[in-house]
Design a protein around this motif. Sequence first.
Motif, PDB file in Angstrom:
ATOM      1  N   PHE A   1      64.667  69.886 -28.039  1.00 57.74           N
ATOM      2  CA  PHE A   1      65.184  68.997 -27.001  1.00 57.74           C
ATOM      3  C   PHE A   1      64.301  69.042 -25.754  1.00 57.74           C
ATOM      4  N   ARG A   2      64.010  67.897 -25.205  1.00 61.68           N
ATOM      5  CA  ARG A   2      63.250  67.816 -23.953  1.00 61.68           C
ATOM      6  C   ARG A   2      64.250  67.618 -22.822  1.00 61.68           C
TER       7      ARG A   2
ATOM      8  N   ARG B   1      71.556  59.321 -19.187  1.00 58.90           N
ATOM      9  CA  ARG B   1      70.409  59.740 -18.383  1.00 58.90           C
ATOM     10  C   ARG B   1      69.622  58.575 -17.787  1.00 58.90           C
TER      11      ARG B   1
ATOM     12  N   ASP C   1      65.256  54.144 -19.642  1.00 59.18           N
ATOM     13  CA  ASP C   1      65.979  55.305 -20.174  1.00 59.18           C
ATOM     14  C   ASP C   1      65.079  56.529 -20.006  1.00 59.18           C
ATOM     15  N   ASP C   2      65.642  57.698 -20.282  1.00 55.50           N
ATOM     16  CA  ASP C   2      64.834  58.911 -20.093  1.00 55.50           C
ATOM     17  C   ASP C   2      63.863  59.134 -21.239  1.00 55.50           C
ATOM     18  N   LEU C   3      64.308  58.820 -22.473  1.00 51.29           N
ATOM     19  CA  LEU C   3      63.511  59.264 -23.619  1.00 51.29           C
ATOM     20  C   LEU C   3      63.648  58.329 -24.815  1.00 51.29           C
TER      21      LEU C   3
ATOM     22  N   ALA D   1      63.282  58.297 -28.801  1.00 55.68           N
ATOM     23  CA  ALA D   1      63.145  59.121 -30.010  1.00 55.68           C
ATOM     24  C   ALA D   1      62.955  58.176 -31.201  1.00 55.68           C
ATOM     25  N   THR D   2      64.033  57.880 -31.932  1.00 55.59           N
ATOM     26  CA  THR D   2      63.906  56.962 -33.075  1.00 55.59           C
ATOM     27  C   THR D   2      63.863  55.495 -32.640  1.00 55.59           C
ATOM     28  N   GLY D   3      64.245  55.239 -31.399  1.00 54.97           N
ATOM     29  CA  GLY D   3      64.200  53.876 -30.877  1.00 54.97           C
ATOM     30  C   GLY D   3      65.490  53.090 -31.062  1.00 54.97           C
ATOM     31  N   GLY D   4      66.455  53.686 -31.758  1.00 56.84           N
ATOM     32  CA  GLY D   4      67.715  52.980 -32.027  1.00 56.84           C
ATOM     33  C   GLY D   4      68.448  52.569 -30.755  1.00 56.84           C
ATOM     34  N   THR D   5      68.495  53.473 -29.793  1.00 55.04           N
ATOM     35  CA  THR D   5      69.222  53.221 -28.552  1.00 55.04           C
ATOM     36  C   THR D   5      68.592  52.077 -27.761  1.00 55.04           C
TER      37      THR D   5
HETATM   38  P1  5GP Z   1      66.867  57.287 -30.046  1.00 49.05           P
HETATM   39  O1  5GP Z   1      67.955  56.270 -30.110  1.00 49.05           O
HETATM   40  O2  5GP Z   1      65.562  56.697 -29.578  1.00 49.05           O
HETATM   41  O3  5GP Z   1      66.722  58.058 -31.321  1.00 49.05           O
HETATM   42  O4  5GP Z   1      67.313  58.394 -29.000  1.00 49.05           O
HETATM   43  C1  5GP Z   1      67.127  58.199 -27.634  1.00 49.05           C
HETATM   44  C2  5GP Z   1      68.378  58.534 -26.881  1.00 49.05           C
HETATM   45  O5  5GP Z   1      68.814  59.848 -27.177  1.00 49.05           O
HETATM   46  C3  5GP Z   1      68.131  58.461 -25.386  1.00 49.05           C
HETATM   47  O6  5GP Z   1      69.212  57.792 -24.760  1.00 49.05           O
HETATM   48  C4  5GP Z   1      68.028  59.908 -24.943  1.00 49.05           C
HETATM   49  O7  5GP Z   1      68.697  60.124 -23.726  1.00 49.05           O
HETATM   50  C5  5GP Z   1      68.661  60.721 -26.075  1.00 49.05           C
HETATM   51  N1  5GP Z   1      67.787  61.832 -26.511  1.00 49.05           N
HETATM   52  C6  5GP Z   1      67.413  62.105 -27.786  1.00 49.05           C
HETATM   53  N2  5GP Z   1      66.636  63.185 -27.846  1.00 49.05           N
HETATM   54  C7  5GP Z   1      66.486  63.640 -26.588  1.00 49.05           C
HETATM   55  C8  5GP Z   1      65.748  64.742 -25.982  1.00 49.05           C
HETATM   56  O8  5GP Z   1      65.046  65.537 -26.628  1.00 49.05           O
HETATM   57  N3  5GP Z   1      65.836  64.853 -24.644  1.00 49.05           N
HETATM   58  C9  5GP Z   1      66.557  63.983 -23.892  1.00 49.05           C
HETATM   59  N4  5GP Z   1      66.569  64.177 -22.564  1.00 49.05           N
HETATM   60  N5  5GP Z   1      67.251  62.956 -24.418  1.00 49.05           N
HETATM   61  C10 5GP Z   1      67.232  62.775 -25.745  1.00 49.05           C
END
Ligand code: 5GP
Length: 177
Positions: free
Chosen positions: A24-25, A64, A124-126, A128-132
């Motif tokens: 986790f970051r 975040r 957004d802060d981060l 990851a998979t891009g789903g959000t």
């Molecule tokens: P995704 O949908 O791209 O897989 O996940 C991104 C979402 O999950 C972001 O809204 C983010 O806040 C949260 N997230 C997932 N992994 C991390 C992490 O390692 N650090 C933080 N700060 N947020 C994360």
Amino acid sequence: DQIRPKIEAHIREVKDFPKKGINFRDIMPLFTNPQLVNELCVVIADHVRHTVGHVDSVAGLEARGFLFGPQVAIQLGVPFVPIRKKGKLPGATIEASYQKEYGEDIVAIQEGAVKSGDIVFLIDDLLATGGTLRAAANLIQKAGGKVGEAFVLIELAPLNGRAKLPDVKLTTLISYD
Ligand code: 5GP
């Protein structure tokens, strides 16, 4: 560019959070340095002015994205649009669903928050998979708006979330391999 190493120095790596195997970051140490947070939001707003151009609003993702979005919106003098999990925003909402690791999640904005033709800066802060971010972009597009740019502080490059956003200009401050 000058701000990148300063931000990087405030990101903490937490092994095995929220579960085993995940690195986790943690961005929260950044908020021990309010001057740097302010500097960052000013830099992001300048970036919007110079490379994105006119935007009608800044949209941020719960939770975040809420730490930065309103501050950038204030800098730019435009409205902030909160994107939240379904069921959290009162009144009529527009929704978009996305696949998570386990099952589906739904995000929402309030009806009227994004108007047809609006150009929206999404933050957004981060990534990851891009789903959000994909769901957030779908939401803005569903409302008739256009994502001027999506911006994240951190990109986890190996997860290739970028591939889910071929139609969106994506900018990241820090990328981790
Ligand atoms: P995704 O949908 O791209 O897989 O996940 C991104 C979402 O999950 C972001 O809204 C983010 O806040 C949260 N997230 C997932 N992994 C991390 C992490 O390692 N650090 C933080 N700060 N947020 C994360």
